[in-house]
Write an enzyme that holds these catalytic residues in place. Structure first.
Site, PDB file in Angstrom:
ATOM      1  N   TYR A  54      -5.983   6.580   4.350  1.00 34.84           N
ATOM      2  CA  TYR A  54      -6.327   5.453   3.119  1.00 34.84           C
ATOM      3  C   TYR A  54      -5.361   4.289   3.620  1.00 34.84           C
ATOM      4  O   TYR A  54      -6.036   3.078   3.708  1.00 34.84           O
ATOM      5  CB  TYR A  54      -5.635   5.977   1.894  1.00 34.84           C
ATOM      6  CG  TYR A  54      -5.741   4.765   0.936  1.00 34.84           C
ATOM      7  CD1 TYR A  54      -6.930   4.272   0.486  1.00 34.84           C
ATOM      8  CD2 TYR A  54      -4.381   4.224   0.766  1.00 34.84           C
ATOM      9  CE1 TYR A  54      -6.719   2.990  -0.414  1.00 34.84           C
ATOM     10  CE2 TYR A  54      -4.525   2.936  -0.045  1.00 34.84           C
ATOM     11  CZ  TYR A  54      -5.348   2.344  -0.663  1.00 34.84           C
ATOM     12  OH  TYR A  54      -5.400   1.409  -1.301  1.00 34.84           O
ATOM     13  N   ASP A  80      -9.546   5.427  -2.512  1.00 33.54           N
ATOM     14  CA  ASP A  80      -8.435   6.231  -3.168  1.00 33.54           C
ATOM     15  C   ASP A  80      -9.105   6.949  -4.495  1.00 33.54           C
ATOM     16  O   ASP A  80     -10.480   6.789  -4.606  1.00 33.54           O
ATOM     17  CB  ASP A  80      -7.459   5.026  -3.661  1.00 33.54           C
ATOM     18  CG  ASP A  80      -7.890   4.067  -4.605  1.00 33.54           C
ATOM     19  OD1 ASP A  80      -8.939   3.988  -4.899  1.00 33.54           O
ATOM     20  OD2 ASP A  80      -6.979   3.223  -5.281  1.00 33.54           O
ATOM     21  N   GLU A 140       0.893  -1.403   0.036  1.00 32.15           N
ATOM     22  CA  GLU A 140       0.158   0.074   0.055  1.00 32.15           C
ATOM     23  C   GLU A 140       0.887   1.203   0.120  1.00 32.15           C
ATOM     24  O   GLU A 140       0.360   2.340  -0.454  1.00 32.15           O
ATOM     25  CB  GLU A 140      -1.020  -0.033   1.120  1.00 32.15           C
ATOM     26  CG  GLU A 140      -1.919  -1.150   1.172  1.00 32.15           C
ATOM     27  CD  GLU A 140      -2.899  -0.818   0.012  1.00 32.15           C
ATOM     28  OE1 GLU A 140      -3.172   0.208  -0.801  1.00 32.15           O
ATOM     29  OE2 GLU A 140      -3.724  -1.990  -0.372  1.00 32.15           O
TER      30      GLU A 140
END
Length: 309
Positions: free
Chosen positions: A120, A138, A37
């Site tokens: 996020y 996102d 990520e």
């Protein structure tokens, strides 16, 4: 029999069409997902794949990375872009070791408290690593929700609290199903509901898409103006880092002078690297990657050295 929900339609599509990515494999672990990520922020999947594999081979656990130096993290990051992420990822590993015994925490508040982990990333790890119910939003997810639910051709430039609310309302109540839906929304936006060339004919929610029903066209140009790279401080920073990554010891500033002709811009870029914790002084007139040797003395004037003549 009731009609399938929006999340169910997208999740069924995802189960048949999702890209085969290593961080999606069962049992891959929270650390590997966290690394993916962080790397995927503003970086295409194709560039992340080899970097992610190499990173996990070298540092398969947070403890392994925490025990290494910031300099090695920066070196390993290579030319993936935005190298500050490498330093923050190592700081995150150190915090995981110190606060959580080397295990990536599963609580959202603890994830949010880690260095370099924002809204996020924390929700992505909680959902994809631990199967929790959180809206993971996102750019791709915002586009899907904005088009299919709100009927607008595209979302705004940044995630707002309203985006999290709108996404959460679409998630199933069961946590595992919600986590699957979160991944599915993201994948749909990445490969079908794209910004400029949406593939509506193969979209699993075309029949219920408010944007398609409105008849509006997709934006003709990019939704964001591409950032210029050539000639910017980012380019100069990259060139300076490339020299320092390849070095086996301190690099004299005379060598760095050769990287870029503009003295003012070069000094500014170098100062930025020092401020960001990527580079440190190794003497009165030499530099190295942060942590690439014994503690360096402080030289207040080094960031404004006189260029070579």
């Amino acid at each position: 029999m009731s009609e399938p929900t929006f999340a169910a339609l997208v999740s069924r599509w995802y189960e048949k069409n999702a890209r085969d990515l290593p961080w999606r494999e069962p049992g891959v672990g929270a650390w590997a997902i966290l690394v993916s990520e962080v790397m995927l922020q503003q970086t295409p999947v194709a560039r992340v794949l080899p970097a992610w594999t190499a990173w996990l081979e070298r540092w398969p656990t947070p403890a392994a990375l925490a025990a290494d130096t910031p300099a090695e993290a920066i070196r390993m990051w290579g030319r993936l872009g935005y190298p500050r992420r490498a330093v923050r990822l190592r700081e995150c590993a150190v915090a995981i070791v110190e606060r959580h015994g080397g295990e990536v925490p599963d609580r959202l508040d603890q994830l949010l408290a880690l260095p370099g982990v924002g809204t996020y990333t924390a929700r992505a790890v909680a959902a994809f690593a631990y199967g929790q119910r959180h809206p993971v939003v996102d750019t791709n997810v915002r586009r899907v929700v904005c088009r299919a639910i709100a009927g607008e051709p595209d979302a705004g430039p940044a995630t707002r609290p309203a985006d999290l609310v709108a996404c959460e309302e679409l998630l199933p109540e069961e946590p595992a199903e919600a986590a699957l839906a979160s991944a599915a929304f993201m994948e749909l936006g990445a490969v079908v509901c794209t910004a400029r060339s949406p593939r509506c004919a193969v979209c699993p929610v075309e029949a219920v898409c408010a944007w398609r029903a409105s008849g509006q066209e997709a934006p003709a140009g990019p939704t964001r103006r591409p950032q210029r790279y050539a000639g910017t401080d980012r380019q100069v920073r990259g060139l300076l880092l490339a020299v320092l990554r390849e070095a086996t010891g301190p690099v004299p500033h005379q060598r760095l002078d050769q990287v870029w002709a503009d003295d003012v811009q070069r000094s500014r870029a170098l100062a930025g690297l020092v401020q960001d914790g990527l580079v440190e002084a190794a003497g009165a007139s030499s530099f190295r990657l942060t942590g690439d040797g014994p503690p360096a003395p402080t030289f207040p004037a080094i960031l404004h050295f006189r260029p070579s003549v």
